[in-house]
Design a protein around this motif. Structure first.
Motif, PDB file in Angstrom:
ATOM      1  N   ILE A   1      -8.627  -0.959  -7.583  1.00 15.65           N
ATOM      2  CA  ILE A   1      -7.423  -1.593  -8.292  1.00 15.65           C
ATOM      3  C   ILE A   1      -7.460  -3.348  -7.698  1.00 15.65           C
ATOM      4  O   ILE A   1      -6.734  -4.041  -8.183  1.00 15.65           O
TER       5      ILE A   1
ATOM      6  N   LYS B   1      -5.943  -3.996  -5.143  1.00 18.12           N
ATOM      7  CA  LYS B   1      -4.424  -3.862  -4.703  1.00 18.12           C
ATOM      8  C   LYS B   1      -4.309  -4.949  -3.702  1.00 18.12           C
ATOM      9  O   LYS B   1      -3.539  -5.961  -3.832  1.00 18.12           O
TER      10      LYS B   1
ATOM     11  N   ARG C   1      -7.040   7.143  -0.554  1.00 14.93           N
ATOM     12  CA  ARG C   1      -6.099   6.443  -1.572  1.00 14.93           C
ATOM     13  C   ARG C   1      -6.400   4.938  -1.330  1.00 14.93           C
ATOM     14  O   ARG C   1      -6.515   4.126  -2.077  1.00 14.93           O
ATOM     15  N   ASP C   2      -6.088   4.656  -0.014  1.00 16.06           N
ATOM     16  CA  ASP C   2      -6.432   3.307   0.379  1.00 16.06           C
ATOM     17  C   ASP C   2      -7.514   2.582  -0.263  1.00 16.06           C
ATOM     18  O   ASP C   2      -7.447   1.388  -0.775  1.00 16.06           O
TER      19      ASP C   2
ATOM     20  N   MET D   1       0.769  -1.295  -0.126  1.00 14.25           N
ATOM     21  CA  MET D   1       0.163   0.109  -0.011  1.00 14.25           C
ATOM     22  C   MET D   1       0.865   1.338  -0.309  1.00 14.25           C
ATOM     23  O   MET D   1       2.168   1.206   0.125  1.00 14.25           O
TER      24      MET D   1
ATOM     25  N   TYR E   1       0.890  -3.033  -8.741  1.00 19.06           N
ATOM     26  CA  TYR E   1      -0.659  -2.875  -8.103  1.00 19.06           C
ATOM     27  C   TYR E   1      -1.506  -3.968  -8.263  1.00 19.06           C
ATOM     28  O   TYR E   1      -1.921  -4.641  -7.323  1.00 19.06           O
ATOM     29  N   SER E   2      -1.745  -4.326  -9.404  1.00 15.11           N
ATOM     30  CA  SER E   2      -2.879  -5.463  -9.668  1.00 15.11           C
ATOM     31  C   SER E   2      -2.374  -6.939  -9.869  1.00 15.11           C
ATOM     32  O   SER E   2      -1.195  -7.120 -10.325  1.00 15.11           O
TER      33      SER E   2
ATOM     34  N   ARG F   1      -4.725   7.269 -12.781  1.00 16.13           N
ATOM     35  CA  ARG F   1      -4.557   5.846 -12.745  1.00 16.13           C
ATOM     36  C   ARG F   1      -5.816   4.926 -13.059  1.00 16.13           C
ATOM     37  O   ARG F   1      -5.833   3.629 -13.668  1.00 16.13           O
ATOM     38  N   GLU F   2      -6.938   5.390 -12.594  1.00 18.22           N
ATOM     39  CA  GLU F   2      -8.077   4.824 -12.925  1.00 18.22           C
ATOM     40  C   GLU F   2      -8.566   4.713 -14.389  1.00 18.22           C
ATOM     41  O   GLU F   2      -8.958   3.776 -14.944  1.00 18.22           O
TER      42      GLU F   2
ATOM     43  N   SER G   1      -9.528   3.609  -2.424  1.00 20.10           N
ATOM     44  CA  SER G   1      -9.657   3.490  -4.081  1.00 20.10           C
ATOM     45  C   SER G   1      -8.800   2.369  -4.615  1.00 20.10           C
ATOM     46  O   SER G   1      -9.162   1.615  -5.345  1.00 20.10           O
ATOM     47  N   GLU G   2      -7.469   2.151  -3.807  1.00 12.61           N
ATOM     48  CA  GLU G   2      -6.710   1.015  -4.298  1.00 12.61           C
ATOM     49  C   GLU G   2      -7.197  -0.293  -4.275  1.00 12.61           C
ATOM     50  O   GLU G   2      -7.174  -1.292  -4.786  1.00 12.61           O
TER      51      GLU G   2
ATOM     52  N   LEU H   1      -5.281   9.973  -9.350  1.00 12.30           N
ATOM     53  CA  LEU H   1      -6.472   9.217  -9.053  1.00 12.30           C
ATOM     54  C   LEU H   1      -6.920   9.019 -10.626  1.00 12.30           C
ATOM     55  O   LEU H   1      -7.414   7.928 -10.774  1.00 12.30           O
TER      56      LEU H   1
END
Length: 153
Positions: free
Chosen positions: A146, A148, A138-139, A9, A90-91, A55-56, A141-142, A52
């Motif tokens: 994602i 993640k 952010r946490d 993270m 990330y993914s 990235r998305e 969202s990821e 953000l």
């Protein structure tokens, strides 16, 4: 040659671990550089909100493995000279693409820190500091967008 990908993270310490690899001769490739370049290309300010969006959108438009795909030429070029450390995988899809492409040369290292520690680090980092609220967003969202942490930790 080998490729070591760091996953964790935001604020977990991936960049610090990557710097240790660099000190030991590895070439560092930061996946987030793709985001920074795209933010600048779009004329957006370099901040968490713009990052953000980029990235998305990149993942929506080009798939969840987009960062691995876009970085393959950088990784391949670096491997001509040295081992490689990837800062910020990330993914799951990125992992699968890289593992399939590099096989036994590819390793994954998870870097973990508590949310309190991570958010404290993010608030005091020199480049792109985040408030506690931004770090929590952010946490979220990821993890949600994602996937993640849920798939790689």
């Amino acid at each position: 040659m080998k490729i070591v990908a760091l996953v964790g993270m935001a604020g977990s310490g991936k960049s610090e671990v990557a710097r240790d690899f660099e000190k030991n001769g590895y070439v560092r490739i930061r996946f987030g550089d793709i985001t920074d370049i795209e933010v600048k290309k779009r004329g957006l300010p370099l901040n968490e909100a713009s990052e953000l969006i980029v990235r998305e959108q990149l993942r929506q438009e080009q798939g969840m493995a987009v960062y691995a795909k876009l970085n393959l030429p950088r990784i391949d070029a670096a491997l001509q000279k040295s081992n490689v450390v990837i800062d910020g995988l990330y993914s799951w899809e990125e992992f699968v693409l890289l593992k399939d492409y590099y096989g036994d040369k590819f390793y994954l290292v998870a870097v973990s820190s508590s949310p309190k520690t991570r958010h404290s680090r993010l608030a005091t980092r020199r480049i792109r500091p985040l408030t506690n609220q931004e770090a929590k967003a952010r946490d979220k969202s990821e993890i949600e967008n994602i996937i993640k942490a849920a798939r790689l930790h």
